[in-house]
Motif scaffolding. Structure first.
Motif, mmCIF file in Angstrom:
data_model
loop_
_atom_site.group_PDB
_atom_site.id
_atom_site.type_symbol
_atom_site.label_atom_id
_atom_site.label_comp_id
_atom_site.label_asym_id
_atom_site.label_seq_id
_atom_site.Cartn_x
_atom_site.Cartn_y
_atom_site.Cartn_z
ATOM 1 N N LEU A 88 -45.940 -8.737 22.986
ATOM 2 C CA LEU A 88 -44.964 -9.035 23.989
ATOM 3 C C LEU A 88 -43.533 -8.705 23.607
ATOM 4 N N TYR A 89 -43.167 -8.878 22.392
ATOM 5 C CA TYR A 89 -41.683 -8.632 21.674
ATOM 6 C C TYR A 89 -42.065 -8.257 20.346
ATOM 7 N N ARG A 90 -41.262 -7.251 19.593
ATOM 8 C CA ARG A 90 -41.037 -6.694 18.405
ATOM 9 C C ARG A 90 -39.694 -7.133 17.874
ATOM 10 N N ILE A 91 -39.876 -7.756 16.841
ATOM 11 C CA ILE A 91 -38.572 -7.848 15.826
ATOM 12 C C ILE A 91 -38.454 -7.010 14.930
ATOM 13 N N GLU A 92 -37.688 -6.128 14.994
ATOM 14 C CA GLU A 92 -37.419 -4.971 13.905
ATOM 15 C C GLU A 92 -36.278 -4.982 13.170
ATOM 16 N N LYS A 93 -36.388 -4.740 11.838
ATOM 17 C CA LYS A 93 -35.453 -4.546 10.621
ATOM 18 C C LYS A 93 -35.541 -3.095 10.174
ATOM 19 N N ASP A 94 -34.629 -2.610 10.705
ATOM 20 C CA ASP A 94 -34.224 -1.309 9.939
ATOM 21 C C ASP A 94 -33.005 -0.682 9.312
ATOM 22 N N PRO A 95 -33.035 -0.935 8.110
ATOM 23 C CA PRO A 95 -31.612 -0.798 7.301
ATOM 24 C C PRO A 95 -30.936 0.408 7.476
ATOM 25 N N ARG A 96 -31.572 1.466 7.927
ATOM 26 C CA ARG A 96 -30.760 2.497 8.076
ATOM 27 C C ARG A 96 -29.860 2.478 9.052
ATOM 28 N N ARG B 189 -25.240 -0.106 9.245
ATOM 29 C CA ARG B 189 -23.638 0.271 9.422
ATOM 30 C C ARG B 189 -23.403 0.738 10.731
ATOM 31 N N ARG B 190 -24.460 0.913 11.420
ATOM 32 C CA ARG B 190 -24.221 1.550 12.774
ATOM 33 C C ARG B 190 -24.168 0.560 13.976
ATOM 34 N N GLN B 191 -25.405 0.291 14.759
ATOM 35 C CA GLN B 191 -25.695 -0.640 15.595
ATOM 36 C C GLN B 191 -26.030 -2.158 15.220
ATOM 37 N N GLY B 192 -26.589 -1.852 13.662
ATOM 38 C CA GLY B 192 -27.139 -3.336 13.203
ATOM 39 C C GLY B 192 -28.389 -3.084 13.057
ATOM 40 N N MET B 193 -28.909 -3.648 11.837
ATOM 41 C CA MET B 193 -30.232 -3.509 11.450
ATOM 42 C C MET B 193 -31.436 -4.250 12.021
ATOM 43 N N TYR B 194 -30.953 -5.467 13.029
ATOM 44 C CA TYR B 194 -32.056 -6.076 13.658
ATOM 45 C C TYR B 194 -32.120 -5.514 15.092
ATOM 46 N N CYS B 195 -33.149 -5.750 15.635
ATOM 47 C CA CYS B 195 -33.383 -5.377 17.141
ATOM 48 C C CYS B 195 -34.537 -6.243 17.440
ATOM 49 N N VAL B 196 -34.532 -6.457 19.040
ATOM 50 C CA VAL B 196 -35.495 -7.240 19.790
ATOM 51 C C VAL B 196 -36.171 -6.036 20.717
ATOM 52 N N VAL B 197 -37.206 -5.726 20.679
ATOM 53 C CA VAL B 197 -37.862 -4.665 21.546
ATOM 54 C C VAL B 197 -38.950 -5.248 22.501
ATOM 55 N N SER B 198 -38.789 -5.112 23.754
ATOM 56 C CA SER B 198 -39.752 -5.668 24.963
ATOM 57 C C SER B 198 -40.994 -4.778 24.767
ATOM 58 N N GLN B 199 -41.910 -5.271 25.467
ATOM 59 C CA GLN B 199 -43.279 -4.742 25.768
ATOM 60 C C GLN B 199 -43.244 -3.414 26.224
ATOM 61 N N THR B 200 -42.295 -3.105 27.016
ATOM 62 C CA THR B 200 -42.087 -1.774 27.845
ATOM 63 C C THR B 200 -41.213 -0.715 26.881
ATOM 64 N N GLY B 201 -40.770 -1.419 25.588
ATOM 65 C CA GLY B 201 -39.985 -0.435 24.807
ATOM 66 C C GLY B 201 -38.655 -0.452 24.968
ATOM 67 N N HIS B 202 -37.891 -1.232 25.875
ATOM 68 C CA HIS B 202 -36.522 -1.196 26.053
ATOM 69 C C HIS B 202 -35.919 -2.232 24.959
ATOM 70 N N ILE B 203 -34.833 -2.106 24.159
ATOM 71 C CA ILE B 203 -34.264 -2.675 23.410
ATOM 72 C C ILE B 203 -33.250 -3.864 24.378
ATOM 73 N N LEU B 204 -33.882 -4.996 24.005
ATOM 74 C CA LEU B 204 -33.144 -6.242 24.716
ATOM 75 C C LEU B 204 -31.885 -6.675 23.773
ATOM 76 N N LYS B 205 -31.986 -6.595 22.689
ATOM 77 C CA LYS B 205 -30.654 -6.926 21.912
ATOM 78 C C LYS B 205 -30.784 -6.408 20.237
ATOM 79 N N ARG B 206 -29.400 -5.761 19.912
ATOM 80 C CA ARG B 206 -29.492 -5.286 18.589
ATOM 81 C C ARG B 206 -28.243 -5.729 18.068
#
Length: 123
Positions: free
Chosen positions: A77-85, A88-105
């Motif tokens: 339903l959701y994916r909480i992702e941590k991408d350290p790369r 320094r840019r948008q932030g290493m945490y993001c929540v992605v919806s089932q359709t692949g849209h990034i809900l928050k970063r």
């Protein structure tokens, strides 16, 4: 100069050359205890409300993913992702919806998880 190959002496005294060890395997990206506490706190509250029922955690070389399922056999339903790369840019945490849209970063996990919080209802 290249890598130095160690010379190993066998019991019989014969020398053999061992190939140099390759670079160590890259470490996997993981959630630390503080991050998991935040995520599991939210997960527990949503399970208590009957919204979510299952989760999966995946650690790879590039990112760590906490996937949330409504039913065990569904797509997340959701994916909480941590991408350290992206730290320094948008932030290493993001929540992605089932359709692949990034809900928050973002840079702070609690702010990113706020998008999944249900608003309180007036009774």
């Amino acid at each position: 100069m290249g890598d130095v190959e160690p010379i190993i002496l066998s019991r019989r005294g014969a020398a053999s050359v061992q190939p140099a060890a390759s670079s160590p395997a890259p470490l996997k990206i993981t959630f630390d205890r503080r991050e998991l506490d935040r995520i599991l706190d939210l997960y527990g509250r949503m399970v208590a409300q009957g919204e979510w029922r299952d989760y999966a955690i995946d650690f790879t070389r590039d990112k760590a993913v906490f996937a949330i399922f409504r039913r065990a056999m569904d797509m997340p339903l959701y994916r909480i992702e941590k991408d350290p790369r992206l730290a320094r840019r948008q932030g290493m945490y993001c929540v992605v919806s089932q359709t692949g849209h990034i809900l928050k970063r973002g840079h702070e996990l609690p702010r990113v998880l706020a998008v999944l919080e249900k608003p309180l209802k007036a009774i």
